[in-house]
Design a protein around this motif. Structure first.
Motif, PDB file in Angstrom:
ATOM      1  N   VAL A 113       0.865  -1.176   0.000  1.00  0.00           N
ATOM      2  CA  VAL A 113       0.000   0.000   0.000  1.00  0.00           C
ATOM      3  C   VAL A 113       0.904   1.230   0.000  1.00  0.00           C
ATOM      4  O   VAL A 113       1.793   1.347   0.845  1.00  0.00           O
ATOM      5  CB  VAL A 113      -0.938  -0.006   1.232  1.00  0.00           C
ATOM      6  N   THR A 114       0.684   2.130  -0.941  1.00  0.00           N
ATOM      7  CA  THR A 114       1.567   3.288  -1.071  1.00  0.00           C
ATOM      8  C   THR A 114       0.966   4.578  -0.502  1.00  0.00           C
ATOM      9  O   THR A 114       1.615   5.614  -0.547  1.00  0.00           O
ATOM     10  CB  THR A 114       1.953   3.519  -2.544  1.00  0.00           C
ATOM     11  N   GLU A 115      -0.224   4.514   0.026  1.00  0.00           N
ATOM     12  CA  GLU A 115      -0.811   5.669   0.702  1.00  0.00           C
ATOM     13  C   GLU A 115      -0.403   5.586   2.167  1.00  0.00           C
ATOM     14  O   GLU A 115      -0.847   4.682   2.897  1.00  0.00           O
ATOM     15  CB  GLU A 115      -2.329   5.669   0.569  1.00  0.00           C
ATOM     16  N   HIS A 116       0.449   6.518   2.571  1.00  0.00           N
ATOM     17  CA  HIS A 116       1.060   6.475   3.902  1.00  0.00           C
ATOM     18  C   HIS A 116       0.027   6.354   5.023  1.00  0.00           C
ATOM     19  O   HIS A 116       0.158   5.512   5.920  1.00  0.00           O
ATOM     20  CB  HIS A 116       1.922   7.716   4.100  1.00  0.00           C
ATOM     21  N   GLU A 117      -1.013   7.166   4.980  1.00  0.00           N
ATOM     22  CA  GLU A 117      -2.008   7.159   6.050  1.00  0.00           C
ATOM     23  C   GLU A 117      -2.742   5.815   6.122  1.00  0.00           C
ATOM     24  O   GLU A 117      -3.004   5.296   7.204  1.00  0.00           O
ATOM     25  CB  GLU A 117      -3.014   8.302   5.863  1.00  0.00           C
ATOM     26  N   ALA A 118      -3.085   5.252   4.958  1.00  0.00           N
ATOM     27  CA  ALA A 118      -3.778   3.962   4.931  1.00  0.00           C
ATOM     28  C   ALA A 118      -2.889   2.857   5.494  1.00  0.00           C
ATOM     29  O   ALA A 118      -3.354   1.995   6.246  1.00  0.00           O
ATOM     30  CB  ALA A 118      -4.223   3.622   3.509  1.00  0.00           C
ATOM     31  N   SER A 119      -1.621   2.883   5.142  1.00  0.00           N
ATOM     32  CA  SER A 119      -0.684   1.885   5.651  1.00  0.00           C
ATOM     33  C   SER A 119      -0.545   1.992   7.167  1.00  0.00           C
ATOM     34  O   SER A 119      -0.564   0.986   7.883  1.00  0.00           O
ATOM     35  CB  SER A 119       0.670   2.067   4.974  1.00  0.00           C
ATOM     36  N   ASP A 120      -0.424   3.220   7.655  1.00  0.00           N
ATOM     37  CA  ASP A 120      -0.291   3.426   9.101  1.00  0.00           C
ATOM     38  C   ASP A 120      -1.537   2.992   9.860  1.00  0.00           C
ATOM     39  O   ASP A 120      -1.456   2.613  11.027  1.00  0.00           O
ATOM     40  CB  ASP A 120      -0.014   4.896   9.411  1.00  0.00           C
ATOM     41  N   ALA A 121      -2.693   3.033   9.199  1.00  0.00           N
ATOM     42  CA  ALA A 121      -3.963   2.703   9.853  1.00  0.00           C
ATOM     43  C   ALA A 121      -4.429   1.279   9.582  1.00  0.00           C
ATOM     44  O   ALA A 121      -5.525   0.898   9.984  1.00  0.00           O
ATOM     45  CB  ALA A 121      -5.041   3.685   9.398  1.00  0.00           C
TER      46      ALA A 121
END
Length: 147
Positions: free
Chosen positions: A36-44
């Motif tokens: 997953v390359t969307e930082h916020e989605a990966s963190d969540a």
């Protein structure tokens, strides 16, 4: 033969798009996969298991959920491209490279010359080191060629 290429590493530049576009322009039979390359989605990613105010435990849960995707995609790929940028430390990319090496999966590193020294062990296990996405496309053209 259709190839599967896993794209690992920094998410702040358009290197993935350049490689995918170059492969498309050359008609290469390649399926690209990535974390997953969307930082916020990966963190969540682990938040569905319950929000945690402690950063360590939130990151711990999310990294385990993300690892389900990463582990399977690396296991299924024919080759990985591991990109290291100059702005952030990509510990996850180094981990992906180590996992590829442990599995015997070939990988190509993609990074600038000025970070050769900190990546010497990662580069030592790589099959090639490229400095530009265009070089990666040329390597993919060669290795996926039928002749």
């Amino acid at each position: 033969m259709n190839w599967t290429v896993y794209l690992s590493g920094e998410i702040h530049t358009d290197w993935r798009q350049k490689i995918m576009q170059g492969a498309k322009e050359h008609g290469l039979a390649i399926k690209f996969t990535s974390a997953v390359t969307e930082h916020e989605a990966s963190d969540a990613a682990g938040d569905v298991l319950g929000k945690d105010e402690n950063g360590f435990w939130r990151d711990h849960k999310s990294s385990k959920v993300n690892a389900i995707r990463t582990k399977n995609m690396i296991q299924k790929c024919d080759i990985a491209i591991i990109r290291f940028g100059d702005k952030y430390k990509q510990w996850n990319a180094a981990f992906d490279a180590g996992y590829c090496a442990a599995l015997g999966k070939p990988y190509i590193t993609l990074h600038a010359e000025d970070i050769i020294h900190p990546l010497k062990e990662v580069d030592a296990a790589a099959r090639a080191w490229a400095q530009t996405p265009e070089q990666v496309v040329e390597l993919l053209k060669y290795v996926t060629s039928d002749s």
